[in-house]
Design a protein around this motif. Structure first.
Motif, PDB file in Angstrom:
ATOM      1  N   HIS A 263       9.107  -1.199  14.439  1.00  0.00           N
ATOM      2  CA  HIS A 263      10.215  -1.543  13.556  1.00  0.00           C
ATOM      3  C   HIS A 263      11.342  -0.536  13.745  1.00  0.00           C
ATOM      4  O   HIS A 263      11.111   0.659  13.932  1.00  0.00           O
ATOM      5  N   ARG A 264      12.554  -1.041  13.678  1.00  0.00           N
ATOM      6  CA  ARG A 264      13.712  -0.197  13.964  1.00  0.00           C
ATOM      7  C   ARG A 264      13.910   0.909  12.949  1.00  0.00           C
ATOM      8  O   ARG A 264      14.343   2.025  13.297  1.00  0.00           O
ATOM      9  N   HIS A 265      13.599   0.618  11.664  1.00  0.00           N
ATOM     10  CA  HIS A 265      13.901   1.583  10.609  1.00  0.00           C
ATOM     11  C   HIS A 265      12.674   2.072   9.840  1.00  0.00           C
ATOM     12  O   HIS A 265      12.661   3.221   9.393  1.00  0.00           O
ATOM     13  N   ALA A 266      11.701   1.217   9.626  1.00  0.00           N
ATOM     14  CA  ALA A 266      10.579   1.541   8.739  1.00  0.00           C
ATOM     15  C   ALA A 266       9.410   2.131   9.519  1.00  0.00           C
ATOM     16  O   ALA A 266       8.992   1.587  10.547  1.00  0.00           O
ATOM     17  N   VAL A 267       8.871   3.219   9.000  1.00  0.00           N
ATOM     18  CA  VAL A 267       7.729   3.903   9.608  1.00  0.00           C
ATOM     19  C   VAL A 267       6.731   4.251   8.515  1.00  0.00           C
ATOM     20  O   VAL A 267       7.108   4.715   7.431  1.00  0.00           O
ATOM     21  N   LEU A 268       5.451   4.014   8.786  1.00  0.00           N
ATOM     22  CA  LEU A 268       4.370   4.435   7.895  1.00  0.00           C
ATOM     23  C   LEU A 268       3.351   5.219   8.695  1.00  0.00           C
ATOM     24  O   LEU A 268       3.089   4.912   9.863  1.00  0.00           O
ATOM     25  N   GLY A 269       2.748   6.230   8.064  1.00  0.00           N
ATOM     26  CA  GLY A 269       1.778   7.042   8.779  1.00  0.00           C
ATOM     27  C   GLY A 269       0.761   7.673   7.853  1.00  0.00           C
ATOM     28  O   GLY A 269       0.490   7.172   6.754  1.00  0.00           O
ATOM     29  N   GLU A 270       0.214   8.776   8.276  1.00  0.00           N
ATOM     30  CA  GLU A 270      -0.854   9.470   7.572  1.00  0.00           C
ATOM     31  C   GLU A 270      -0.475   9.734   6.113  1.00  0.00           C
ATOM     32  O   GLU A 270       0.571  10.304   5.817  1.00  0.00           O
ATOM     33  N   GLY A 271      -1.354   9.269   5.196  1.00  0.00           N
ATOM     34  CA  GLY A 271      -1.158   9.521   3.779  1.00  0.00           C
ATOM     35  C   GLY A 271      -0.311   8.498   3.050  1.00  0.00           C
ATOM     36  O   GLY A 271      -0.231   8.534   1.813  1.00  0.00           O
ATOM     37  N   ASP A 272       0.338   7.586   3.782  1.00  0.00           N
ATOM     38  CA  ASP A 272       1.105   6.519   3.136  1.00  0.00           C
ATOM     39  C   ASP A 272       0.168   5.389   2.712  1.00  0.00           C
ATOM     40  O   ASP A 272      -0.999   5.339   3.108  1.00  0.00           O
ATOM     41  N   THR A 273       0.679   4.434   1.929  1.00  0.00           N
ATOM     42  CA  THR A 273      -0.150   3.366   1.374  1.00  0.00           C
ATOM     43  C   THR A 273       0.537   2.022   1.526  1.00  0.00           C
ATOM     44  O   THR A 273       1.749   1.910   1.298  1.00  0.00           O
ATOM     45  N   VAL A 274      -0.248   1.019   1.901  1.00  0.00           N
ATOM     46  CA  VAL A 274       0.220  -0.377   1.903  1.00  0.00           C
ATOM     47  C   VAL A 274      -0.632  -1.157   0.912  1.00  0.00           C
ATOM     48  O   VAL A 274      -1.865  -1.141   0.988  1.00  0.00           O
ATOM     49  N   ILE A 275       0.025  -1.856  -0.016  1.00  0.00           N
ATOM     50  CA  ILE A 275      -0.651  -2.695  -1.001  1.00  0.00           C
ATOM     51  C   ILE A 275      -0.433  -4.160  -0.639  1.00  0.00           C
ATOM     52  O   ILE A 275       0.711  -4.604  -0.506  1.00  0.00           O
ATOM     53  N   PHE A 276      -1.509  -4.879  -0.464  1.00  0.00           N
ATOM     54  CA  PHE A 276      -1.437  -6.318  -0.214  1.00  0.00           C
ATOM     55  C   PHE A 276      -1.541  -7.032  -1.562  1.00  0.00           C
ATOM     56  O   PHE A 276      -2.612  -7.089  -2.162  1.00  0.00           O
ATOM     57  N   SER A 277      -0.409  -7.563  -2.040  1.00  0.00           N
ATOM     58  CA  SER A 277      -0.375  -8.254  -3.331  1.00  0.00           C
ATOM     59  C   SER A 277      -0.362  -9.761  -3.090  1.00  0.00           C
ATOM     60  O   SER A 277       0.571 -10.474  -3.482  1.00  0.00           O
ATOM     61  N   SER A 278      -1.399 -10.235  -2.426  1.00  0.00           N
ATOM     62  CA  SER A 278      -1.493 -11.652  -2.064  1.00  0.00           C
ATOM     63  C   SER A 278      -2.919 -11.926  -1.608  1.00  0.00           C
ATOM     64  O   SER A 278      -3.672 -11.016  -1.291  1.00  0.00           O
ATOM     65  N   ARG A 279      -3.253 -13.184  -1.565  1.00  0.00           N
ATOM     66  CA  ARG A 279      -4.535 -13.573  -0.990  1.00  0.00           C
ATOM     67  C   ARG A 279      -4.317 -13.936   0.477  1.00  0.00           C
ATOM     68  O   ARG A 279      -3.189 -14.198   0.908  1.00  0.00           O
TER      69      ARG A 279
ATOM     70  N   ILE B  16       0.847   2.156  -8.659  1.00  0.00           N
ATOM     71  CA  ILE B  16       1.905   2.770  -7.860  1.00  0.00           C
ATOM     72  C   ILE B  16       2.324   4.122  -8.440  1.00  0.00           C
ATOM     73  O   ILE B  16       2.727   5.032  -7.706  1.00  0.00           O
ATOM     74  N   MET B  17       2.181   4.285  -9.736  1.00  0.00           N
ATOM     75  CA  MET B  17       2.590   5.528 -10.405  1.00  0.00           C
ATOM     76  C   MET B  17       1.906   6.752  -9.802  1.00  0.00           C
ATOM     77  O   MET B  17       2.510   7.835  -9.709  1.00  0.00           O
ATOM     78  N   ASP B  18       0.667   6.620  -9.357  1.00  0.00           N
ATOM     79  CA  ASP B  18      -0.116   7.779  -8.942  1.00  0.00           C
ATOM     80  C   ASP B  18      -0.236   7.940  -7.424  1.00  0.00           C
ATOM     81  O   ASP B  18      -0.956   8.818  -6.947  1.00  0.00           O
ATOM     82  N   LEU B  19       0.453   7.102  -6.640  1.00  0.00           N
ATOM     83  CA  LEU B  19       0.281   7.155  -5.191  1.00  0.00           C
ATOM     84  C   LEU B  19       1.212   8.193  -4.562  1.00  0.00           C
ATOM     85  O   LEU B  19       2.389   8.279  -4.926  1.00  0.00           O
ATOM     86  N   PRO B  20       0.719   8.964  -3.592  1.00  0.00           N
ATOM     87  CA  PRO B  20       1.573   9.927  -2.887  1.00  0.00           C
ATOM     88  C   PRO B  20       2.255   9.262  -1.687  1.00  0.00           C
ATOM     89  O   PRO B  20       1.929   8.133  -1.297  1.00  0.00           O
ATOM     90  N   GLY B  21       3.196   9.983  -1.080  1.00  0.00           N
ATOM     91  CA  GLY B  21       3.812   9.521   0.151  1.00  0.00           C
ATOM     92  C   GLY B  21       4.596   8.231  -0.016  1.00  0.00           C
ATOM     93  O   GLY B  21       4.966   7.816  -1.109  1.00  0.00           O
ATOM     94  N   ARG B  22       4.867   7.604   1.141  1.00  0.00           N
ATOM     95  CA  ARG B  22       5.553   6.315   1.105  1.00  0.00           C
ATOM     96  C   ARG B  22       4.592   5.220   0.650  1.00  0.00           C
ATOM     97  O   ARG B  22       3.405   5.245   0.975  1.00  0.00           O
ATOM     98  N   VAL B  23       5.128   4.242  -0.063  1.00  0.00           N
ATOM     99  CA  VAL B  23       4.351   3.089  -0.506  1.00  0.00           C
ATOM    100  C   VAL B  23       5.043   1.822  -0.016  1.00  0.00           C
ATOM    101  O   VAL B  23       6.265   1.691  -0.145  1.00  0.00           O
TER     102      VAL B  23
END
Length: 532
Positions: free
Chosen positions: A295-311, A199-206
Motif C-alpha cells: 500500500h502506498r501510504h498505510a503500513v502495519l507491523g509488529e505490535g499493531d492490531t487489525v480488528i475484523f468487524s465482519s463475518r 479499542i480503548m486499551d490497544l497499543p500501536g496502530r489499530v
C-alpha cells in the motif's frame, strides 16, 4: 445476488438487481450478474425496478444490466445516493430515471400498489415491500432483522407490520440467511459498546475492517476511535463512497473530520485508527495491500492490531486466511469475532423470524435468500408455527393466486460475468475457453505459407505456462515435428482456408498430447505471403 420478478395481468415488476462474487469453483471469473434475458425480451411490460436496500447483492447489477431493462428505478434516499454514484461511473446517470421514495412511502405501478415497510439491517433504510394487487398482498421482506438499538436509522416499524397483517397478507417472501441460528441476531449497540472497550486499551496502530455499506458499524468504529483519542483515516475507495452517500442521505452528520490516506504518516501510532476495506480478503482491497506491504501510504507491523468487524462470507475463507496469515507474518495482532464481540449479523435468527410471523400472520411463507439448507430450515420453522410454505428454486414460476400458491412453470435463468467492459455468459464459449486455459494451458502455432499453400520457413510454437521458452532445443524439436506434419497435409486441402486451419490445429493438438500428456486449448495463425 438478487433479482426478483412479480407479474400480474400482463405487467411485470422487478425487485432488486444485485451482483455477486465467484468462489474457488469459478476462478476464471470474478463478478457475477443475474441473466435478465427472460424479462429483457418483454421489457415493454416491465413497469419498474424497486430497490429494497443498498447492499451490492441487491443493487450492484443495476448499472450494468439496466440498458437491457430500460425501466424506471425506485429507491429510498440512501440507496438512491449510492446508486447515483454507480450510474455516474457507468455513464448512464442522465439516461436512467431514478425515483427517490421516502422510507415507508408508497406508489402505484399499473396493477401493483406498493408500500415500503421499515426494517433494521446492516445498512440504513432496509425496506420490506408490500405488493398489493386485486388478488391479494405479498410482503417481500428483503434483508432484515429486529434490532432494538440499530445505532443508525430507525427501528423496525412493528406497528405498521401488525397493521399490514390485520389487513391480510397472502404470502410473505422471507429472508432465510440466518434461519439455522437459534435465538436473536444481536444488536449493533452491543457491538458499539464492545468496540469502544476493546479499542480503548490497544497499543500501536489499530486498523478495523468491515463492510463499507454497514453505516451503523462505521459510526460505531468512528465513535470508538474518538473515545480512544484516535484520528480516523479511511483506507479504501468504497468507504469514501458509502460515507459520502450516507451523509448526503442525512446520516453520519456529527462524525469528526476523517483523514485522507496521505496524512497517515503524520499521525502518531497511538492516535491513529485505519478504517479499511478488505474484510473478505479481496486481493485488490486496501487491507490485502497493507498485509503484503504494497500500500502506498498505510503500513502495519509488529505490535499493531487489525480488528475484523465482519463475518466471513462462505466461499471467502481461503482469501481471508491468506490476508490474516500475511498480517501475522508482519507481527500484527489479529482480532476476529471468535476472540471478541466485534460483529452481529444483519439477518434474522429464529426468534426474530417467529416474531415477524406473529406480526404479519401471512397465509403462506416463501423462504428465499440463502442456501437450500437455510430455505428448508425456515420452511420447517414456519410449518411448526402452522404456516404452510412453498420452496422454490431459481427460475421457478410461483403462482400466488387464484387458488393456493404453487409452482406452475419455470423460465430460463443463468449467470453473467463482468469481464472488463463486457458482460459474458458464465456458461458461454469465452469463459469455457478461459477455464480450459486455466487448467490445461494454451498452445499457439504460427506459420507462413505461399500462394500455393506451401509452408515458408519454420513454424513458431509458443505455450506460456506449458513450454519453457528458455529451452530452445526442446522448442526447436517441437517446431520441426509440427513442420513435418504440415508438409504431410494433402495439397488439395491447402486451398481451403478453413480446412487448412482445422487440419493444422489437429496436427498441433496431436503433437502436444504426445509430448506433454495434456489437452490444452490449441490455436494456429496462418500468415499468407503472396508472389513468393
Amino acid at each position: 445476488m438478487n433479482f426478483n420478478l412479480y407479474g400480474c395481468d400482463g405487467a411485470w415488476l422487478a425487485v432488486d438487481c444485485g451482483m455477486g462474487f465467484t468462489g474457488p469453483e469459478t476462478p476464471e471469473a470474478e463478478i457475477l450478474l443475474p441473466d435478465p434475458a427472460f424479462i429483457a425480451e418483454q421489457r415493454e411490460a416491465l413497469l419498474g425496478l424497486v430497490v429494497t436496500h443498498a447492499h451490492e447483492d441487491h443493487i450492484g447489477g443495476i448499472a450494468r444490466l439496466w440498458p437491457q431493462l430500460r425501466c424506471p428505478v425506485y429507491a429510498t434516499p440512501f440507496a438512491a445516493a449510492v446508486l447515483k454514484r454507480k450510474l455516474a461511473e457507468a455513464g448512464i446517470g442522465r439516461e436512467l430515471k431514478l425515483n427517490v421514495v421516502p422510507c415507508g412511502g408508497h406508489m402505484r405501478l399499473g396493477p401493483f400498489e406498493l408500500r415500503y415497510y421499515g426494517f433494521t439491517h446492516s445498512t440504513p433504510e432496509a425496506q420490506g415491500l408490500a405488493i398489493t394487487t386485486s388478488y391479494g398482498t405479498v410482503l417481500h421482506t428483503g434483508d432484515w432483522k429486529l434490532d432494538p438499538s440499530p445505532v443508525v436509522g430507525a427501528v423496525t416499524d412493528e406497528a405498521a407490520l401488525r397493521a399490514l397483517g390485520d389487513a391480510g397478507v397472502l404470502a410473505m417472501v422471507s429472508d432465510s440467511t440466518n434461519a439455522t441460528v437459534e435465538g436473536h441476531s444481536g444488536s449493533e449497540q452491543d457491538v458499539k459498546n464492545s468496540l469502544e472497550a476493546l479499542i480503548m486499551d490497544l497499543p500501536g496502530r489499530v486498523a478495523v475492517t468491515c463492510f463499507a455499506s454497514n453505516i451503523a458499524r462505521l459510526s460505531s468504529i468512528i465513535s470508538a476511535a474518538e473515545a480512544a483519542g484516535r484520528h480516523v483515516c479511511l483506507v479504501g475507495r468504497s468507504l469514501t463512497t458509502y460515507i459520502a452517500a450516507a451523509q448526503e442521505a442525512g446520516y453520519l452528520k456529527n462524525v469528526p473530520d476523517l483523514l485522507p490516506e496521505e496524512m497517515i504518516g503524520s499521525i502518531p501510532d497511538e492516535n491513529l485508527l485505519l478504517l479499511t476495506t478488505g474484510s473478505q480478503g479481496e486481493p485488490r482491497s486496501a487491507l490485502a495491500r497493507i498485509a503484503h506491504d504494497s500500500h502506498r501510504h498505510a503500513v502495519l507491523g509488529e505490535g499493531d492490531t487489525v480488528i475484523f468487524s465482519s463475518r466471513v462470507i462462505p466461499g471467502n475463507e481461503l482469501a481471508v486466511r491468506k490476508v490474516r496469515d500475511a498480517l501475522a507474518r508482519r507481527g500484527v495482532n489479529i482480532i476476529t469475532d471468535n476472540e471478541e464481540f466485534t460483529h452481529v449479523s444483519g439477518h434474522p435468527a429464529q426468534d426474530e423470524l417467529k416474531r415477524l410471523y406473529a406480526l404479519v400472520r401471512p397465509k403462506h411463507i416463501i423462504p428465499t435468500h440463502g442456501e437450500w439448507r437455510h430455505l428448508s430450515t425456515q420452511a420447517a420453522l414456519a410449518q411448526h408455527a402452522g404456516i404452510p410454505t412453498v420452496l422454490v428454486e431459481n427460475g421457478d414460476v410461483l403462482q400466488f393466486a387464484p387458488g393456493l400458491p404453487r409452482v406452475v412453470d419455470s423460465v430460463p435463468t443463468g449467470r453473467l460475468v463482468v469481464d472488463g467492459d463486457r458482460i459474458l455468459p458464465l456458461k458461454g464459449s469465452v469463459l469455457a475457453a478461459r477455464r480450459r486455459m486455466l487448467f490445461n494451458g494454451v498452445v499457439m502455432g504460427s506459420f507462413a505459407v505461399d500462394d500455393r499453400g506451401r509452408v515458408v520457413g519454420t513454424p513458431r510454437i509458443s505455450g506460456p505456462g506449458l513450454l519453457d521458452e528458455a529451452d530452445g532445443k526442446t522448442r526447436l524439436a517441437y517446431e520441426a515435428e509440427f513442420l513435418e506434419e504440415l508438409n504431410d497435409l494433402p495439397k488439395g486441402l491447402r486451398s481451403d482456408e478453413v480446412a487448412f486451419t482445422d487440419a493444422a490445429r489437429a496436427a498441433l493438438r496431436r503433437i502436444t498430447g504426445k509430448r506433454l500428456g495434456k489437452r490444452p486449448l490449441v490455436e494456429v495463425h496462418i500468415l499468407h505471403l503472396d508472389n513468393i
